[in-house]
Structure formats: structure tokens, C-alpha cells
Design a protein around this motif. Structure first.
Motif, PDB file in Angstrom:
ATOM      1  N   ARG A 218       0.835  -1.214   0.000  1.00  0.00           N
ATOM      2  CA  ARG A 218       0.000   0.000   0.000  1.00  0.00           C
ATOM      3  C   ARG A 218       0.865   1.257   0.000  1.00  0.00           C
ATOM      4  NH1 ARG A 218      -2.799  -2.970   4.073  1.00  0.00           N
ATOM      5  NH2 ARG A 218      -4.648  -3.901   3.146  1.00  0.00           N
ATOM      6  N   TRP A 219       1.962   1.215   0.747  1.00  0.00           N
ATOM      7  CA  TRP A 219       2.732   2.429   0.986  1.00  0.00           C
ATOM      8  C   TRP A 219       3.972   2.544   0.110  1.00  0.00           C
ATOM      9  CZ3 TRP A 219       1.093   6.477   3.783  1.00  0.00           C
ATOM     10  CH2 TRP A 219      -0.038   6.259   4.583  1.00  0.00           C
ATOM     11  N   HIS A 220       4.273   1.495  -0.662  1.00  0.00           N
ATOM     12  CA  HIS A 220       5.470   1.550  -1.500  1.00  0.00           C
ATOM     13  C   HIS A 220       5.118   1.141  -2.922  1.00  0.00           C
ATOM     14  CE1 HIS A 220       7.088   1.181   2.606  1.00  0.00           C
ATOM     15  NE2 HIS A 220       7.989   2.011   2.173  1.00  0.00           N
ATOM     16  N   VAL A 221       4.216   1.904  -3.529  1.00  0.00           N
ATOM     17  CA  VAL A 221       3.826   1.657  -4.910  1.00  0.00           C
ATOM     18  C   VAL A 221       4.949   2.165  -5.812  1.00  0.00           C
ATOM     19  CG1 VAL A 221       2.152   2.195  -6.712  1.00  0.00           C
ATOM     20  CG2 VAL A 221       1.389   1.872  -4.356  1.00  0.00           C
ATOM     21  N   PRO A 222       5.469   1.301  -6.725  1.00  0.00           N
ATOM     22  CA  PRO A 222       6.560   1.734  -7.614  1.00  0.00           C
ATOM     23  C   PRO A 222       6.194   3.002  -8.371  1.00  0.00           C
ATOM     24  CG  PRO A 222       6.219  -0.638  -7.771  1.00  0.00           C
ATOM     25  CD  PRO A 222       5.095  -0.112  -6.941  1.00  0.00           C
ATOM     26  N   GLY A 223       7.121   3.928  -8.432  1.00  0.00           N
ATOM     27  CA  GLY A 223       6.889   5.171  -9.165  1.00  0.00           C
ATOM     28  C   GLY A 223       6.366   6.303  -8.304  1.00  0.00           C
ATOM     29  N   THR A 224       6.061   6.014  -7.045  1.00  0.00           N
ATOM     30  CA  THR A 224       5.594   7.069  -6.144  1.00  0.00           C
ATOM     31  C   THR A 224       6.641   7.292  -5.059  1.00  0.00           C
ATOM     32  OG1 THR A 224       4.467   5.581  -4.601  1.00  0.00           O
ATOM     33  CG2 THR A 224       3.222   6.342  -6.512  1.00  0.00           C
ATOM     34  N   GLU A 225       6.542   8.414  -4.403  1.00  0.00           N
ATOM     35  CA  GLU A 225       7.487   8.730  -3.326  1.00  0.00           C
ATOM     36  C   GLU A 225       6.695   9.077  -2.074  1.00  0.00           C
ATOM     37  OE1 GLU A 225      10.136  11.735  -4.632  1.00  0.00           O
ATOM     38  OE2 GLU A 225      11.022  10.507  -6.220  1.00  0.00           O
ATOM     39  N   VAL A 226       6.112   8.080  -1.467  1.00  0.00           N
ATOM     40  CA  VAL A 226       5.322   8.286  -0.255  1.00  0.00           C
ATOM     41  C   VAL A 226       6.239   8.145   0.955  1.00  0.00           C
ATOM     42  CG1 VAL A 226       3.393   7.446   1.127  1.00  0.00           C
ATOM     43  CG2 VAL A 226       3.253   7.421  -1.368  1.00  0.00           C
ATOM     44  N   GLU A 227       6.163   9.101   1.853  1.00  0.00           N
ATOM     45  CA  GLU A 227       7.043   9.110   3.012  1.00  0.00           C
ATOM     46  C   GLU A 227       6.528   8.174   4.103  1.00  0.00           C
ATOM     47  OE1 GLU A 227       6.948  12.392   5.956  1.00  0.00           O
ATOM     48  OE2 GLU A 227       8.975  12.790   5.221  1.00  0.00           O
TER      49      GLU A 227
END
Length: 392
Positions: A218-227
């Protein structure tokens, strides 16, 4: 350790350590009226649904609001809705009524608008306060206590001092017959092999590992930079999620893990027997407080470097080991572990002493200030479909 605490027995048999009246603003546009009612009836606390008044996919959110209303610290509930949204208040009111808890409803459009709704809301809230005042407080067994365990604002002192101190206290509580539940599965990435050994069965071990993997997705979707590692964590000396996780793991103690509890669109899983549990409770502090409330915890132990977190339904006991950041908001100072002037066992004793006073009615360091936030959190059902998360 004490074997009893002072509690309010609810009609469904649960026991609360507080006697709150809860106002739920089912639609966010009803919050202003909820706040206006609370200004005149100070015994009330408020939960607002800031997500949406659209129902589709929001079943988890409805379950959290219902679970919060059923929390044993709540004596009565006032439901406010605007009247044009999709969430039918009956969905929340019915299980509350079935539990024998008093609930009142107010639909703002039907009630001729804001001013009239405030007047009627105040009258209904005062009626609920009067009913709550008739509930006696009496000694109950420690086995009826469910303690939430959470960390936030973590730094290097957390994994060395506050988390081990709380973990030792959690072990003592479980040994004495109470139950504890720790959340934030994302904080346990890298700890899977350790946790599997603590699971009471292979099925629980598999569930635990699967749910940690789903939360990571949920929190580490490739291409995103979620902290997921805060700047405060990094400034405090933490370097990786795995390092943060191994420090956070200490707060769960060492006792067998009975199950991993979930709140989903299908319902809420609650402890079936005393012991230590994990849960899907989010690592986001405000949302986690509401998840712990919905799970039925009466009190939360919260370890921190020095940051603040509170919840109006469930009192939060703040434990810190960072001597430089101890303020009047910290309930238990365990910084002596860092200076080698206090053992972990002694610090755990201090945590248990404070917990004993709070569950007997003493307010936490900032509970009497009267300000605390209630942030509802739900998993995005579109993302759940994309990562193929398994239903209950």
C-alpha cells in the motif's frame, strides 16, 4: 501489579474507564454544529468523518465510526448528519441500540437548519449526560482491560528506552490476564521471522506475514514517493525502516501473538481471549487512535522521542526516553535507561504505576486540556483492489 481497576459497566457487558458522550458528525459539513454543541456541553467528545458523505466503498469507515461509538469509554452517542449524504445514520445507530447504549439522532436539513439543530443538539447531549451520570463506577477485574500500544515521533532513544520499557510492561499485563494490541504493521517490516515464531499457530503466522506484505504494498507503490520515515525520525537518528522496525518491535513485548485483528468493510475483528495481539491499525497517529477506539481499547500506551499524540475517547499515556525532549506532556520519563541510572524493569514498573492510576480515573498529562483530535482513517478500496488484498 494491581488486579482490579475502577470501571463503568455497559449494558453489553463491556467496561469503560471514562464516561464520555460521543458526538459523531457523519458528514463533515455537520462538524460545525457538533463543535457548537460541545461548547455548551463539555462532557462531549467529537468524531468527524472528513472523508466523504458518499457511501460506496466506505463500509470500513462506517465500521470504524460504529466501533468508536461502541467503545466502552463511551456512555452515549449523538449522531449528526446533514441529510443529503449517502451514509444512512441507521447503519450506525442500529448496532449501538442493539448493544443497549443510548443513542440520539439529528438530521440537520430535516431539523430546520443550523441554529435549531444546535439548540436541539444541546438538549439531546444534556439528556445523554444525565443518563451517563446514573452509571455507577465499581471495581472490575484486570482481565477486562484491553490496552493499545503505539509509537510515534520515534528516535534513537525509542528503541533503547521507551519501547523496551513498554514491552516489559505489556508482558506483565498479559501475564496478569489483561490483553494488549499493537498496530502499525508497516513498522514491522523486517521483523517477520521473529514475529512468526511468536504466533500461536501457523495460520496466524501466515496471516501476520501476509498483512505486513499488503501494508508494504500500500505504501510503497513503484513510481511514487510516499514518506513512511518522517523527517523527525531521521533527525532523531533513525536511518532505515528496518532499523526503525526493530526498535519498534520491542514495544510488543515477547508473549505469544494470538491473532492479527482487522477492520475491513466486512466488520471488526476483536480479541476472542486474553493475550497479546497485533492489528492493522495504521501508523498514522490520528487514524490509529480511532482504530484503537474501534477495537475497544480503554487506554493507549504511546512511546515517543518527545512528540505529542492524544485521543478524546481513549486516554493516551506518553512514555519517552529522550531527556532533552521531556516536557509536561510526557506521562512517564524513562530517560534514566539512557543514562544507565534506571533499569528497563524499573522503567516498566513506572509505566505500570502510571497505567494503574489512569485506569482508576486519574487523567493523563494533557487529558484535562480538553483538546484532542479524532482523525478517521480507512484503506482506499481502489488500491485494495489493485494490490489484490484478501478480504477477511
Amino acid at each position: 501489579m494491581k488486579q482490579e481497576f475502577q470501571g463503568y459497566r455497559r449494558p453489553n457487558g463491556q467496561v469503560g474507564i471514562r464516561n464520555h458522550i460521543l458526538i459523531i458528525a457523519i458528514d463533515e459539513c455537520a462538524e460545525g454544529i457538533a463543535q457548537a454543541v460541545r461548547q455548551q456541553v463539555s462532557e462531549c467528545v467529537i468524531v468527524t468523518n472528513h472523508y466523504t458523505c458518499m457511501y460506496a466503498g466506505n463500509e470500513e469507515l462506517v465500521n470504524i465510526m460504529t466501533g468508536a461509538a461502541l467503545n466502552p469509554n463511551v456512555a452515549g452517542v449523538l449522531l449528526l448528519n446533514m441529510g443529503c449524504g449517502s451514509i444512512d445514520p441507521t447503519l450506525i445507530a442500529t448496532p449501538i441500540e442493539q448493544a443497549g447504549k443510548p443513542v440520539r439522532r439529528l438530521s440537520i436539513i430535516r431539523n430546520k437548519g443550523t441554529r435549531q439543530s444546535i439548540r436541539d443538539g444541546v438538549a439531546l447531549a444534556k439528556e445523554l449526560v444525565a443518563l451517563a451520570a446514573t452509571i455507577p463506577i465499581a471495581p472490575v477485574a484486570l482481565s477486562e482491560l484491553l490496552v493499545g500500544v503505539k509509537c510515534g515521533g520515534s528516535d534513537t532513544s525509542s528503541g533503547i528506552a521507551s519501547n523496551p520499557a513498554v514491552g516489559r510492561a505489556v508482558d506483565a499485563l498479559v501475564d496478569a490476564g489483561a490483553s494488549c494490541v499493537a498496530g502499525e504493521l508497516i513498522e514491522l517490516i523486517g521483523c517477520e521471522s521473529i514475529l512468526r515464531q511468536r504466533a500461536v499457530s501457523p495460520a496466524v503466522a501466515d496471516k501476520l506475514e501476509r498483512l505486513i506484505q499488503e501494508e508494504e504494498q500500500r505504501w510503497h507503490v513503484p513510481g511514487t514517493e510516499v514518506e513512511t520515515m518522517s523527517i523527525g525520525n531521521s533527525v532523531g537518528g533513525l536511518t532505515t525502516l528496518e532499523e526503525k522496525a526493530l526498535g519498534a518491535l520491542h514495544k510488543t513485548g515477547t508473549r505469544p501473538i494470538q491473532d492479527v485483528l482487522r477492520i475491513t468493510p466486512q466488520g471488526i475483528e476483536t480479541p476472542k481471549a486474553p493475550g497479546m495481539y497485533l492489528s492493522e491499525t495504521t501508523h498514522l497517529c490520528g487514524g490509529s487512535g480511532m482504530h484503537f477506539a474501534a477495537l475497544g481499547t480503554q487506554v493507549i500506551l504511546w512511546t515517543t522521542g518527545g512528540a505529542g499524540f492524544s485521543n478524546p475517547i481513549v486516554p493516551v499515556i506518553r512514555v519517552s526516553g529522550n531527556a532533552l525532549l521531556i516536557t509536561e506532556d510526557i506521562d512517564v520519563d524513562v530517560s534514566g535507561i539512557m543514562s544507565a541510572t534506571q533499569s528497563v524493569e524499573q522503567a516498566a514498573g513506572d509505566v505500570l504505576d502510571c497505567l494503574g492510576r489512569v485506569i482508576d480515573g486519574e487523567q493523563t498529562a494533557i487529558e484535562e486540556v480538553g483538546f484532542a483530535y479524532c482523525s478517521l482513517y480507512q484503506k482506499d478500496q481502489r488500491l485494495e483492489t489493485l494490490i489484490h488484498a484478501q478480504p477477511v
